[in-house]
Design a protein around this motif. Structure first.
Motif, PDB file in Angstrom:
ATOM      1  N   THR A 191       0.833  -1.202   0.000  1.00 40.98           N
ATOM      2  CA  THR A 191       0.000   0.000   0.000  1.00 40.98           C
ATOM      3  C   THR A 191       0.869   1.253   0.000  1.00 40.98           C
ATOM      4  OG1 THR A 191      -0.107   0.093   2.406  1.00 40.98           O
ATOM      5  CG2 THR A 191      -1.793  -1.216   1.278  1.00 40.98           C
ATOM      6  N   ASP A 205      -4.420  -0.115  -3.589  1.00 42.73           N
ATOM      7  CA  ASP A 205      -5.291   0.945  -3.041  1.00 42.73           C
ATOM      8  C   ASP A 205      -4.803   2.332  -3.427  1.00 42.73           C
ATOM      9  OD1 ASP A 205      -6.669  -1.105  -1.817  1.00 42.73           O
ATOM     10  OD2 ASP A 205      -5.588  -0.923   0.074  1.00 42.73           O
ATOM     11  N   THR A 213      -5.679   6.400  -2.083  1.00 38.78           N
ATOM     12  CA  THR A 213      -6.222   6.534  -0.723  1.00 38.78           C
ATOM     13  C   THR A 213      -5.153   6.872   0.292  1.00 38.78           C
ATOM     14  OG1 THR A 213      -5.924   4.175  -0.272  1.00 38.78           O
ATOM     15  CG2 THR A 213      -8.011   4.850  -1.255  1.00 38.78           C
ATOM     16  N   ASP A 263      -8.044   2.063  -6.473  1.00 40.98           N
ATOM     17  CA  ASP A 263      -8.892   1.611  -5.373  1.00 40.98           C
ATOM     18  C   ASP A 263     -10.360   1.561  -5.798  1.00 40.98           C
ATOM     19  OD1 ASP A 263      -8.997   1.022  -2.375  1.00 40.98           O
ATOM     20  OD2 ASP A 263     -10.490   2.610  -2.593  1.00 40.98           O
TER      21      ASP A 263
END
Length: 727
Positions: free
Chosen positions: A585, A615, A618, A637
Motif C-alpha cells: 500500500t 489501493d 487513498t 482503489d
C-alpha cells in the motif's frame, strides 16, 4: 516545632520610652589624691576620669553592641543557611519526584514497546537508554539529598531543635523503596528484548503500577510537604531570633541594622516568596501536562474522585468521555515526534474550545485524552457533544505547510446511570471507546450492545491467537482478467478465517485484531504457504493459473521476514519466483524504514516478481514516490471505481490515474468492477486489467480450479481456431 530559648544578661538597663538607656557608673577617685589636688586639677582629674569612664563604657557598649550585632548577623546567617539547605532539599525532592514520574512512564513505554512484536529494536533502544539515564539521574539526586541532609544535621539551629524522627524514618524508608524501584526498572531495561516481551507483556505494567503509584507517591508528597513546613519554620526562627536580639540593641543599633541586616531580611523575604512560587509551580507541574497544558492523569483522577464524592452528597450526575486519536502512531512514525506533538497540542486546543469552561479536559498520556462534564447526565446531549468534538478534531490541520489527516474515536459513559464508582465508570467508558475505534472517527456512548460487542471481540481475539497453529486460515482467490478479452491473467490471494463455531469470517471481522501484533507474521506465512501448495497442484494438473498476488504488511517488508517467507514457500513447492506477485500500500512511503522497504521490494523484482501499488489514491503517494519506487503495477482503489458512470469527478480522477500509469510505463489494474458500465469506461480510458464481482467473487481453491479449467479449455479452443485460420 519549638524554638530554642535564649537568655542573655545585658548591662544596658531598661528600655525607656522605647529607647534603651545605658547605665554608667563612674569609678570613685581616691580621697587622698583629691586632697592634694588643686581645684582646677581636681576638676580636670574628675573630667578626665569621667571621660575615661565614659570611654570605657562606650568601648564596652560598642563591644557589646558589636557582639550583639555579630551574634544577630551570625544567627541570621545560620538560620538562612538552614533555610537554604531546606529549600534545596525541597527543590531537589520535587525534581526527584518529577524524574521518578518520568521514569515510571518511560519504563511502562519500554515494556509496552517490548511486548509489541512489530516494534523494531532500534526504536526500543533509545527508550531503554532514556530509562537508564533517568535511573542515573534519580540516584545522583539521592546522593545530593544525602549530602544536603548531612549539612543540615551540622547546622547549629538544627542541632538545637528536636529532630523529627517520623520524618527522618519516612525519608529513609522512601530512599529504600525508591532504590528497590530503581532496581526493578534496571532489571527491566537490562533484560533481553525477548525476555521483556515474554515476561513483561502483561504483568510488567501492573507490577510497575503497583510499585510506583501507591506508597512511593504518598511518601514523596509527604516528604515535600515536610520539607516545605521545615522551610517555613526556618524563616519563623530567623524572624523571632532577629527580633529578640534587635530589641536589645534598640535605637543604638538601628543604623547598624539598616546597614547590615535589612538586606539580609529582604533576602529572606525574597527567598520565602521564591519558596512559595516554587511550591506553586511544583504543584502546577505535578497536575499539568507539560506538552498541552491540560490537566494530567493524576489531576484527572483527583477530579473524578471529587465528582463521585459530590455525587454521593448532592445526587448530581456527571459524564465522562475518553478520546483516542486514530492512526496517531503513523503520524509519529512517518513525520517524527515534532509533528506528533503539534497534533497533540492542536487536539488539546480543539477540546478546550469545544467543551465548557467548567468541564475538565485532561491528557492521560500518549494520544489519549479525557473529559469530565459535571451536571451532564443526558445521553442525547452527551452524544451530541461527543460528535461535535469528533467533527472538530477531524477538521483539516496543517503542519509545515502539509495537511495532516486527523480523526478521533470517543467513548462516553454517565454516572450514576452506567456506573457508581471511578473504576467502573472508566471501564464502561473504555468499552464504548473500543466500540468507537472499531469504526474510527466516531463517538459511542456506552450501552449494553457495546458491552456485548466488546466481549465478542475479546473472544475472537483469544481464538485468533491459535488460528495459525490450528490451520484455520484459508485462502480465497479473486481472478484478474483482461478487460478486452476476458482472458484469465492471475489471482489475488485473500485471507479468510474458518472459525470453528462461526464458520468462514471475512477479513474485516478479524484483521483489526491482528494489526499491531505478532499474529500478522504467522497469518501471512499461512496464506503464502497455502497459495504455494495450490499453485503447485494447479501447475501439476496442467493448468495455467498465472501469478498469485499476496499482500505483505509493512512490518514484514522492514527486514528479511517477508522475503524469507516467500522464498521458503517457493523452495518447498518447487515453484518459480514469477508465480508470485507482491502488493503493497501507499503507506510504505511514510514509514521511517522506507529505505529498508525499498531494499526488500528491489530484491523481489530482481527475482522476477511483479510488485503492485495497492489501493492507489487513498494514501500519501507523491509524484516523487511514484517516480522512484520500483513497482510494476498500479491498482486503482475500488472507492473510485464504484462511482464510474454516476460521478464525473471520479471519472476524471480515474482517467488521470490511468494516464499517469501509462506515462510511467506501468500496468494499471482497476479493483471492484461490478457493472458493465464501469468496464466500458475503463476500457475506453485505456485500463486493460480488472477484477471485481462482474468477473468473479473471491472464491475457495476448489472453485478457482473449476474457473481455471474452463479458462484453459477456452484458451486451447481459441488457439486451435487461430491455427486453423492461419493454416
Amino acid at each position: 516545632m519549638k524554638l530554642p530559648s535564649f537568655s542573655r544578661k545585658v548591662s544596658y538597663g531598661a528600655f525607656t520610652a522605647g529607647k534603651p538607656t545605658v547605665r554608667t557608673s563612674v569609678l570613685p577617685i581616691d580621697a587622698v589624691t583629691i586632697e592634694h589636688m588643686a581645684p582646677s586639677d581636681q576638676r580636670h582629674s574628675s573630667l578626665d576620669g569621667y571621660i575615661r569612664s565614659i570611654g570605657r563604657h562606650y568601648v564596652a557598649a560598642v563591644v557589646v553592641m558589636t557582639m550583639l550585632i555579630g551574634a544577630t548577623y551570625q544567627t541570621v546567617e545560620i538560620a538562612l543557611d538552614r533555610h537554604s539547605l531546606q529549600q534545596d532539599i525541597s527543590y531537589l525532592t520535587g525534581r526527584q519526584f518529577i524524574r521518578f514520574q518520568q521514569l515510571t512512564n518511560q519504563t511502562r513505554a519500554v515494556m509496552s514497546a517490548s511486548a509489541n512484536a512489530e516494534m523494531p529494536e532500534y526504536i526500543i533502544k533509545p527508550m531503554v537508554d532514556d530509562v537508564r539515564k533517568a535511573i542515573g539521574d534519580i540516584r545522583a539526586m539521592s546522593t545530593q539529598l544525602n549530602e544536603l541532609h548531612g549539612k543540615l544535621e551540622r547546622n547549629l539551629l538544627e542541632k538545637l531543635n528536636t529532630r523529627d524522627a517520623a520524618s527522618e524514618e519516612m525519608r529513609l524508608e522512601l530512599a529504600g523503596r525508591l532504590e528497590d524501584f530503581l532496581k526493578r526498572a534496571d532489571r527491566v531495561v537490562s533484560a533481553k528484548l525477548e525476555d521483556r516481551r515474554q515476561r513483561y507483556s502483561f504483568w510488567g505494567p501492573i507490577d510497575f503500577a503497583a510499585s510506583s503509584d501507591s506508597m512511593l507517591m504518598r511518601q514523596f508528597s509527604a516528604l515535600i510537604d515536610s520539607a516545605h513546613d521545615s522551610s517555613d519554620g526556618s524563616i519563623d526562627h530567623a524572624r523571632l531570633i532577629s527580633a529578640v536580639l534587635l530589641s536589645l540593641t534598640a535605637t543604638a543599633l538601628i543604623l547598624a541594622t539598616s546597614i547590615l541586616f535589612m538586606p539580609l531580611l529582604r533576602r529572606l523575604r525574597n527567598e520565602h516568596r521564591r519558596t512559595i512560587d516554587f511550591e506553586s509551580k511544583l504543584t502546577h507541574q505535578a497536575h499539568t501536562d507539560a506538552l498541552t497544558s491540560l490537566s494530567n492523569r493524576s489531576s484527572f483522577n483527583d477530579a473524578l474522585i471529587a465528582f463521585f464524592v459530590s455525587l454521593e452528597r448532592s445526587g448530581t450526575g456527571f459524564s465522562m468521555l475518553l478520546v483516542d486519536l486514530d492512526h496517531f502512531k503513523g503520524i509519529n512514525d512517518s513525520l517524527g515526534h515534532p509533528a506528533g506533538d503539534a497534533v497533540l497540542r492542536h487536539v488539546a486546543r480543539i477540546l478546550q474550545g469545544t467543551f465548557r469552561s467548567t468541564d475538565i479536559v485532561a491528557r492521560l498520556g500518549g494520544d489519549e485524552f479525557a473529559v469530565l462534564l459535571p451536571g451532564l447526565a443526558d445521553i442525547a446531549a452527551l452524544e451530541a457533544l461527543a460528535e461535535r468534538a469528533v467533527a472538530a478534531i477531524g477538521a483539516e490541520f496543517s503542519f509545515d505547510g502539509r495537511g495532516l489527516p486527523i480523526s478521533a474515536s470517543i467513548g462516553g459513559a454517565i454516572a450514576p446511570q452506567h456506573a457508581a464508582d471511578e473504576t467502573s465508570l472508566t471501564r464502561v467508558a473504555d468499552l464504548a471507546l473500543y466500540a468507537a475505534k472499531a469504526k474510527r472517527n466516531t463517538a459511542v456512548i456506552f450501552d449494553e450492545a457495546s458491552l456485548a460487542r466488546r466481549l465478542e471481540e475479546n473472544q475472537l481475539a483469544a481464538a485468533l491467537a491459535f488460528a495459525a497453529d490450528r490451520d484455520e486460515f484459508v485462502v480465497y482467490y479473486q481472478q484478474k482478467v483482461n478487460l478486452q478479452t476476458g482472458e484469465h491473467l492471475g489471482f489475488e490471494a485473500l485471507v479468510r478465517w474458518n472459525h470453528p463455531r462461526l464458520g468462514i469470517l471475512p477479513p474485516g471481522r478479524f484483521l483489526p485484531l491482528v494489526e499491531g501484533s505478532h499474529l500478522i507474521s504467522s497469518m501471512t506465512r499461512c496464506v503464502v504457504n497455502i497459495a504455494a501448495r495450490d499453485l503447485k497442484a494447479w501447475k501439476a494438473a496442467g493448468l495455467r493459473p498465472g501469478s498469485v498476488a499476496v499482500n505483505l504488511p509493512e512490518v514484514l517488508l522492514l527486514g528479511r521476514d517477508g522475503y524469507d517467507i516467500i522464498a521458503a514457500a517457493i523452495r518447498a513447492n518447487d515453484l518459480e519466483w514469477r508465480d508470485f506477485a507482491v502488493e503493497v500500500t501507499e503507506d510504505v512511503f511514510l514509514n521511517r524504514g522506507a529505505s529498508q522497504i525499498l531494499e526488500t521490494i528491489t530484491r523481489f523484482r530482481e527475482r522476477g516478481m511483479s510488485v503492485s501499488l495497492d489501493d492507489f489514491g487513498t494514501g500519501f503517494a507523491s509524484l516523487v514516490h511514484l517516480r522512484d519506487f520500483p513497482f510494476d503495477e498500479l491498482k486503482i482503489d475500488r472507492s473510485f471505481v464504484a462511482d464510474l458512470g454516476s460521478d464525473i469527478r471520479s471519472e476524471q480522477i480515474v482517467g488521470a490515474m490511468i494516464n499517469l500509469a501509462r506515462n510511467l510505463g506501468k500496468r494499471c489494474v482497476a479493483e471492484g468492477i461490478e457493472t458493465k458500465t464501469q468496464q466500458d469506461f475503463l476500457l475506453q480510458a485505456g485500463c486493460e486489467i480488472g477484477q471485481g464481482y462482474l468477473f468473479a467473487k473471491p472464491e475457495p481453491a476448489s472453485a478457482a480450479v473449476e474457473r481455471l479449467t474452463v479458462s484453459n479449455r477456452g484458451t486451447r479452443i481459441a488457439s486451435r481456431r487461430t491455427m486453423r485460420i492461419a493454416g
